[in-house]
Design a protein around this motif. Sequence first.
Motif, PDB file in Angstrom:
ATOM      1  N   LEU A   1       0.833  -1.202   0.000  1.00 20.50           N
ATOM      2  CA  LEU A   1       0.000   0.000   0.000  1.00 20.50           C
ATOM      3  C   LEU A   1       0.872   1.257   0.000  1.00 20.50           C
ATOM      4  N   ARG A   2       1.990   1.180   0.666  1.00 24.67           N
ATOM      5  CA  ARG A   2       2.867   2.337   0.782  1.00 24.67           C
ATOM      6  C   ARG A   2       3.677   2.586  -0.487  1.00 24.67           C
ATOM      7  N   TRP A   3       4.177   1.516  -1.133  1.00 24.70           N
ATOM      8  CA  TRP A   3       5.155   1.690  -2.202  1.00 24.70           C
ATOM      9  C   TRP A   3       4.703   1.248  -3.596  1.00 24.70           C
ATOM     10  N   ASP A   4       3.618   0.527  -3.704  1.00 27.86           N
ATOM     11  CA  ASP A   4       3.179   0.025  -5.011  1.00 27.86           C
ATOM     12  C   ASP A   4       1.911   0.774  -5.436  1.00 27.86           C
ATOM     13  N   ILE A   5       2.066   1.693  -6.363  1.00 34.39           N
ATOM     14  CA  ILE A   5       0.952   2.551  -6.789  1.00 34.39           C
ATOM     15  C   ILE A   5      -0.188   1.719  -7.367  1.00 34.39           C
ATOM     16  N   ARG A   6       0.143   0.758  -8.200  1.00 32.97           N
ATOM     17  CA  ARG A   6      -0.889  -0.072  -8.825  1.00 32.97           C
ATOM     18  C   ARG A   6      -1.665  -0.869  -7.772  1.00 32.97           C
ATOM     19  N   TYR A   7      -0.956  -1.458  -6.835  1.00 35.12           N
ATOM     20  CA  TYR A   7      -1.594  -2.227  -5.764  1.00 35.12           C
ATOM     21  C   TYR A   7      -2.500  -1.320  -4.927  1.00 35.12           C
ATOM     22  N   ASN A   8      -2.022  -0.129  -4.603  1.00 32.18           N
ATOM     23  CA  ASN A   8      -2.797   0.812  -3.805  1.00 32.18           C
ATOM     24  C   ASN A   8      -4.065   1.233  -4.546  1.00 32.18           C
ATOM     25  N   ALA A   9      -3.942   1.536  -5.833  1.00 33.75           N
ATOM     26  CA  ALA A   9      -5.106   1.936  -6.616  1.00 33.75           C
ATOM     27  C   ALA A   9      -6.119   0.795  -6.725  1.00 33.75           C
ATOM     28  N   GLN A  10      -5.631  -0.420  -6.907  1.00 31.82           N
ATOM     29  CA  GLN A  10      -6.520  -1.580  -6.989  1.00 31.82           C
ATOM     30  C   GLN A  10      -7.261  -1.783  -5.665  1.00 31.82           C
ATOM     31  N   ALA A  11      -6.548  -1.640  -4.562  1.00 33.05           N
ATOM     32  CA  ALA A  11      -7.176  -1.760  -3.246  1.00 33.05           C
ATOM     33  C   ALA A  11      -8.235  -0.677  -3.067  1.00 33.05           C
ATOM     34  N   GLY A  12      -7.936   0.532  -3.499  1.00 34.50           N
ATOM     35  CA  GLY A  12      -8.899   1.630  -3.396  1.00 34.50           C
ATOM     36  C   GLY A  12     -10.161   1.360  -4.203  1.00 34.50           C
ATOM     37  N   CYS A  13     -10.003   0.804  -5.383  1.00 39.55           N
ATOM     38  CA  CYS A  13     -11.171   0.450  -6.206  1.00 39.55           C
ATOM     39  C   CYS A  13     -11.998  -0.642  -5.535  1.00 39.55           C
ATOM     40  N   GLU A  14     -11.324  -1.614  -4.925  1.00 38.03           N
ATOM     41  CA  GLU A  14     -12.043  -2.677  -4.215  1.00 38.03           C
ATOM     42  C   GLU A  14     -12.829  -2.106  -3.036  1.00 38.03           C
ATOM     43  N   ILE A  15     -12.236  -1.171  -2.326  1.00 39.59           N
ATOM     44  CA  ILE A  15     -12.910  -0.559  -1.179  1.00 39.59           C
ATOM     45  C   ILE A  15     -14.117   0.250  -1.635  1.00 39.59           C
ATOM     46  N   ALA A  16     -13.946   1.049  -2.691  1.00 40.13           N
ATOM     47  CA  ALA A  16     -15.070   1.830  -3.216  1.00 40.13           C
ATOM     48  C   ALA A  16     -16.192   0.904  -3.679  1.00 40.13           C
ATOM     49  N   ASP A  17     -15.828  -0.202  -4.336  1.00 41.36           N
ATOM     50  CA  ASP A  17     -16.822  -1.176  -4.782  1.00 41.36           C
ATOM     51  C   ASP A  17     -17.549  -1.801  -3.594  1.00 41.36           C
ATOM     52  N   LEU A  18     -16.804  -2.115  -2.546  1.00 41.26           N
ATOM     53  CA  LEU A  18     -17.405  -2.662  -1.325  1.00 41.26           C
ATOM     54  C   LEU A  18     -18.446  -1.696  -0.759  1.00 41.26           C
ATOM     55  N   TYR A  19     -18.079  -0.427  -0.631  1.00 39.16           N
ATOM     56  CA  TYR A  19     -19.015   0.569  -0.096  1.00 39.16           C
ATOM     57  C   TYR A  19     -20.223   0.740  -1.013  1.00 39.16           C
ATOM     58  N   LEU A  20     -19.997   0.706  -2.313  1.00 35.05           N
ATOM     59  CA  LEU A  20     -21.099   0.828  -3.259  1.00 35.05           C
ATOM     60  C   LEU A  20     -22.090  -0.319  -3.097  1.00 35.05           C
ATOM     61  N   ARG A  21     -21.577  -1.546  -3.106  1.00 38.37           N
ATOM     62  CA  ARG A  21     -22.462  -2.715  -3.055  1.00 38.37           C
ATOM     63  C   ARG A  21     -23.081  -2.949  -1.682  1.00 38.37           C
ATOM     64  N   ARG A  22     -22.277  -2.845  -0.635  1.00 42.55           N
ATOM     65  CA  ARG A  22     -22.754  -3.204   0.694  1.00 42.55           C
ATOM     66  C   ARG A  22     -23.611  -2.118   1.344  1.00 42.55           C
ATOM     67  N   TYR A  23     -23.267  -0.870   1.102  1.00 39.87           N
ATOM     68  CA  TYR A  23     -23.956   0.208   1.815  1.00 39.87           C
ATOM     69  C   TYR A  23     -24.851   1.055   0.913  1.00 39.87           C
ATOM     70  N   ALA A  24     -24.328   1.523  -0.218  1.00 41.35           N
ATOM     71  CA  ALA A  24     -25.089   2.453  -1.047  1.00 41.35           C
ATOM     72  C   ALA A  24     -26.224   1.771  -1.806  1.00 41.35           C
ATOM     73  N   LEU A  25     -25.954   0.612  -2.366  1.00 44.12           N
ATOM     74  CA  LEU A  25     -27.004  -0.055  -3.139  1.00 44.12           C
ATOM     75  C   LEU A  25     -27.878  -0.951  -2.278  1.00 44.12           C
ATOM     76  N   GLN A  26     -27.315  -1.649  -1.377  1.00 45.21           N
ATOM     77  CA  GLN A  26     -28.058  -2.536  -0.482  1.00 45.21           C
ATOM     78  C   GLN A  26     -29.075  -3.390  -1.240  1.00 45.21           C
ATOM     79  N   GLY A  27     -28.645  -3.899  -2.393  1.00 46.97           N
ATOM     80  CA  GLY A  27     -29.503  -4.770  -3.183  1.00 46.97           C
ATOM     81  C   GLY A  27     -30.574  -4.033  -3.962  1.00 46.97           C
ATOM     82  N   LYS A  28     -30.509  -2.717  -3.976  1.00 53.27           N
ATOM     83  CA  LYS A  28     -31.506  -1.914  -4.696  1.00 53.27           C
ATOM     84  C   LYS A  28     -30.829  -1.229  -5.875  1.00 53.27           C
ATOM     85  N   THR A  29     -31.627  -0.619  -6.743  1.00 51.08           N
ATOM     86  CA  THR A  29     -31.045   0.086  -7.872  1.00 51.08           C
ATOM     87  C   THR A  29     -30.635   1.505  -7.500  1.00 51.08           C
TER      88      THR A  29
END
Length: 82
Positions: free
Chosen positions: A17-45
Motif C-alpha cells: 500500500l505504501r510503495w506500489d501505486i498499482r496495488y494501492n489503486a486496486q485496493a482503493g477500487c475494491e474498497i469503493a466497490d465494497l461501499y457501493l455494493r454493501r452500503y449504497a445499493l443494499q440490493g436496490k437500484t
Amino acid sequence: MQVNERVWRGLYDRNKLRWDIRYNAQAGCEIADLYLRRYALQGKTQAPGAKAGQLPLIVYAMYNGGPGQYEKYLAREKSGNP
C-alpha cells in the motif's frame, strides 16, 4: 486512491500500500466497490433516501470517512447542507 495503510492493515499488505501505486489503486477500487455494493445499493437500484445522481457522492464520502458517512451524507443533504 491513497488507501490508508493503518486503517486497512489487516486486509491489505501495508508495504505494498505504501510503495506500489498499482496495488494501492486496486485496493482503493475494491474498497469503493465494497461501499457501493454493501452500503449504497443494499440490493436496490438506488441508494435509499438518495436523489438521482448522488450515488457517486455518497460512495466518495464513505471512501474518505468510512461507512458511517452514508447516513451522515443523507442527513446533510436533507438539511440542505451537503
